[in-house]
Design an enzyme around this catalytic site. Structure first.
Site, PDB file in Angstrom:
ATOM      1  N   HIS A 162       1.131  55.044  65.034  1.00  0.00           N
ATOM      2  CA  HIS A 162       2.261  55.661  65.439  1.00  0.00           C
ATOM      3  C   HIS A 162       2.533  55.408  66.911  1.00  0.00           C
ATOM      4  O   HIS A 162       1.566  54.873  67.544  1.00  0.00           O
ATOM      5  CB  HIS A 162       2.141  57.268  65.414  1.00  0.00           C
ATOM      6  CG  HIS A 162       3.286  58.173  65.716  1.00  0.00           C
ATOM      7  ND1 HIS A 162       3.669  58.425  66.923  1.00  0.00           N
ATOM      8  CD2 HIS A 162       4.136  58.804  64.844  1.00  0.00           C
ATOM      9  CE1 HIS A 162       4.748  59.149  67.092  1.00  0.00           C
ATOM     10  NE2 HIS A 162       5.014  59.316  65.915  1.00  0.00           N
ATOM     11  N   ASP A 239      -6.607  59.539  65.521  1.00  0.00           N
ATOM     12  CA  ASP A 239      -5.284  60.358  65.537  1.00  0.00           C
ATOM     13  C   ASP A 239      -5.191  60.849  64.289  1.00  0.00           C
ATOM     14  O   ASP A 239      -4.822  60.501  63.245  1.00  0.00           O
ATOM     15  CB  ASP A 239      -4.207  59.157  65.638  1.00  0.00           C
ATOM     16  CG  ASP A 239      -2.810  59.925  65.582  1.00  0.00           C
ATOM     17  OD1 ASP A 239      -2.917  61.021  65.171  1.00  0.00           O
ATOM     18  OD2 ASP A 239      -1.861  59.299  65.866  1.00  0.00           O
ATOM     19  N   GLN A 242      -1.528  63.222  61.054  1.00  0.00           N
ATOM     20  CA  GLN A 242      -1.391  63.377  59.755  1.00  0.00           C
ATOM     21  C   GLN A 242      -2.411  63.702  58.821  1.00  0.00           C
ATOM     22  O   GLN A 242      -2.318  63.962  57.494  1.00  0.00           O
ATOM     23  CB  GLN A 242      -0.609  62.205  59.187  1.00  0.00           C
ATOM     24  CG  GLN A 242       0.436  61.593  59.916  1.00  0.00           C
ATOM     25  CD  GLN A 242       1.901  62.913  59.583  1.00  0.00           C
ATOM     26  OE1 GLN A 242       1.766  63.290  58.497  1.00  0.00           O
ATOM     27  NE2 GLN A 242       2.684  62.758  60.553  1.00  0.00           N
ATOM     28  N   CYS A 403       8.756  56.399  64.116  1.00  0.00           N
ATOM     29  CA  CYS A 403       8.120  56.110  65.452  1.00  0.00           C
ATOM     30  C   CYS A 403       6.904  55.092  64.962  1.00  0.00           C
ATOM     31  O   CYS A 403       5.708  55.319  65.441  1.00  0.00           O
ATOM     32  CB  CYS A 403       7.520  57.490  65.865  1.00  0.00           C
ATOM     33  SG  CYS A 403       8.828  58.398  66.801  1.00  0.00           S
TER      34      CYS A 403
HETATM   35  N1  PMP Z   1       0.370  60.237  65.316  1.00  0.00           N
HETATM   36  C1  PMP Z   1       1.004  60.399  64.091  1.00  0.00           C
HETATM   37  C2  PMP Z   1       0.328  59.801  62.908  1.00  0.00           C
HETATM   38  C3  PMP Z   1       2.003  61.220  63.670  1.00  0.00           C
HETATM   39  O1  PMP Z   1       2.594  61.267  62.689  1.00  0.00           O
HETATM   40  C4  PMP Z   1       2.783  61.861  64.940  1.00  0.00           C
HETATM   41  C5  PMP Z   1       4.121  62.672  64.616  1.00  0.00           C
HETATM   42  N2  PMP Z   1       4.831  62.114  63.761  1.00  0.00           N
HETATM   43  C6  PMP Z   1       2.302  61.549  66.063  1.00  0.00           C
HETATM   44  C7  PMP Z   1       1.229  60.757  66.376  1.00  0.00           C
HETATM   45  C8  PMP Z   1       2.824  62.240  67.355  1.00  0.00           C
HETATM   46  O2  PMP Z   1       2.577  63.673  67.299  1.00  0.00           O
HETATM   47  P1  PMP Z   1       3.408  64.646  68.247  1.00  0.00           P
HETATM   48  O3  PMP Z   1       4.914  64.233  68.516  1.00  0.00           O
HETATM   49  O4  PMP Z   1       3.405  65.735  67.707  1.00  0.00           O
HETATM   50  O5  PMP Z   1       2.626  64.215  69.742  1.00  0.00           O
END
Ligand code: PMP
Length: 446
Positions: A162, A239, A242, A403
């Site tokens: 991401h 991270d 998910q 993203c």
């Molecule tokens: N990492 C991953 C794998 C995500 O799916 C997301 C959110 N789509 C994020 C990071 C970012 O999360 P947040 O916007 O809640 O900070």
């Protein structure tokens, strides 16, 4: 803490509807996948009953919420916890000698202990509250990263990450004259482990890797990757944005130095998330934001800082968010997590087969063991048009780059539609998704 009256939205929670499956025929003539139902230790209806918004209609149809990768819906236990906090116990924490300050502090610290339990962390002191995954990654980049990354150092980031697990490292690398190296993917969307092993060296200071990809669904072998990275003395940040809602996580077993996630993808409110840091690693990190709560002594000659985790929690935190996160963790703990993971696996298999029967539909990412995320393109139809079409049928999916532009470019596209599932989704919703896509295909060209 007493529970406030939440009957205001009870009228939207009907009796559970019986399933009405009408699966399309598989294109290949293969035997049809069995639609997963309740049983085997988990029944999605028990989760659905708790979640008021799942019982609303959208554009005249029952809502099918297939946008869980973006955010999850909230059980009434979470909604009630927010109401109870503000209705009966609102106070700032860690200060003040009165009853409500003590109660709010107890809730906040109970939330920290619950998150430690969720992640398998030995001590609540390893848990720092943040706004979410993005802020947690930035905290590590600004604190640990600035103190430990120097010119010529390398940071390895797989292509499937991401943007929030790419850009903070890119900014750090630029500032410190270090190098950010992408780890390539294989055709099925898994991380090329040979390339990873080749890229690792004693210059590697950090590996930042997803526990589950939000676009491809890939679940990388994080434990093995961490063990390999540690041989070179590199730290590993995982991270888990998910991952946490889909399968049980154990940071001790993974061996990771950092683990981050967002509450809102775990049935909890927005604006709250957490960073786990290995005790020895966290304790050696400098503060990243200065202010109240994070200090020991303040003097114009210089200040000293609080021990971890408070050193990283400057200012007033999202106390009600922690109350909600605590309720969400408790709610999830009420289910057999392995049975939930097995149910979602069955739902994924069912959806993959049903969607493959739609002419012109292509799914991006087929790594074994992926989570229930189906990102797809449909020949002749723009992803934004697909999402709007489905919305007219009450089906919420996301369209765009999610993203994760490098992930999509791996498949030669800039945009795609994505159906992402949670424990409360059903085979009936998959059938509705597929039927709607088939109708879209049958539309005469504009
Ligand atoms: N990492 C991953 C794998 C995500 O799916 C997301 C959110 N789509 C994020 C990071 C970012 O999360 P947040 O916007 O809640 O900070």
């Amino acid at each position: 803490m007493t529970t406030p009256d939440v009957r205001a939205y009870e009228h939207v929670v009907p009796e559970p509807r019986p399933y009405a499956h009408r699966a399309p025929e598989p294109a290949s003539g293969a035997p049809r996948a069995t639609p997963p139902r309740g049983g085997g230790g988990f029944d999605p209806e028990t989760a659905r009953r708790d979640i008021p918004v799942l019982h609303r209609t959208v554009n005249g149809h029952p809502l099918a919420w297939l946008d869980n990768g973006a955010t999850t819906q909230k059980p009434r236990q979470v909604i009630e916890a927010l109401g109870a906090y503000y209705g009966t116990a609102n106070s700032n924490i860690h200060r003040g000698a009165h009853t409500m300050a003590r109660e709010a502090t107890e809730t906040y610290e109970a939330g920290r202990a619950a998150v430690a339990g969720l992640l398998g962390a030995a001590s609540p002191d390893s848990i720092v509250f943040t706004r979410g995954t993005t802020e947690a990654v930035n905290l590590v980049a600004q604190s640990w990263g600035r103190a430990n990354i120097g010119p010529g150092d390398e940071i390895l980031v797989p292509v499937l990450e991401h943007h929030s697990n790419i850009v903070p490292w890119q900014m750090l690398a630029k500032e410190k004259h270090a190098r950010l190296l992408p780890v390539p993917l294989l055709a099925d969307g898994s991380i090329d482990q040979d390339a990873f092993a080749d890229l690792l060296s004693f210059r590697t200071q950090l590996v930042a890797v997803s526990h589950a990809s939000n676009v491809l669904g890939t679940v990388p072998p994080v434990r093995e990757m961490t063990a390999l990275a540690h041989r070179y003395g590199a730290k590993v940040l995982v991270d888990g944005a998910q991952a946490v809602a889909h399968f049980p996580v154990d940071v001790a077993e993974l061996g990771a130095d950092f683990y981050v996630f967002s509450g809102h993808k775990l049935f909890a409110p927005t604006g709250i998330g957490a960073l786990y840091g290995k005790p020895g690693v966290l304790a050696g990190m400098p503060p990243w934001q200065g202010g109240g709560n994070m200090i020991d002594q303040v003097d114009f000659a210089g200040s000293t800082y609080a021990p971890v985790p408070h050193r990283f929690e400057a200012g007033t935190g999202h106390i009600s968010g922690v109350a909600g996160l605590l309720a969400a963790v408790d709610w999830l703990a009420g289910f057999d997590r392995d049975a939930v993971a097995a149910y979602e696996k069955g739902l994924l298999a069912y959806a993959e087969q049903a969607m493959a029967a739609v002419p012109g539909l292509e799914i991006l990412g087929s790594a074994p063991g992926k989570i229930a995320v189906l990102t797809f393109t449909l020949a002749g139809h723009d992803p934004a048009e697909i999402a709007q079409w489905l919305d007219q049928d009450g089906i919420a999916v996301r369209a765009g780059h999610h993203c994760a532009q490098p992930s999509l470019r791996h498949y030669g596209v800039e945009s795609a539609a994505r159906a992402s599932f949670a424990l409360y989704n059903t085979a009936e919703e998959v059938d509705r998704l597929v039927a709607s896509l088939v109708r879209l295909r049958e539309q005469p060209a504009a």
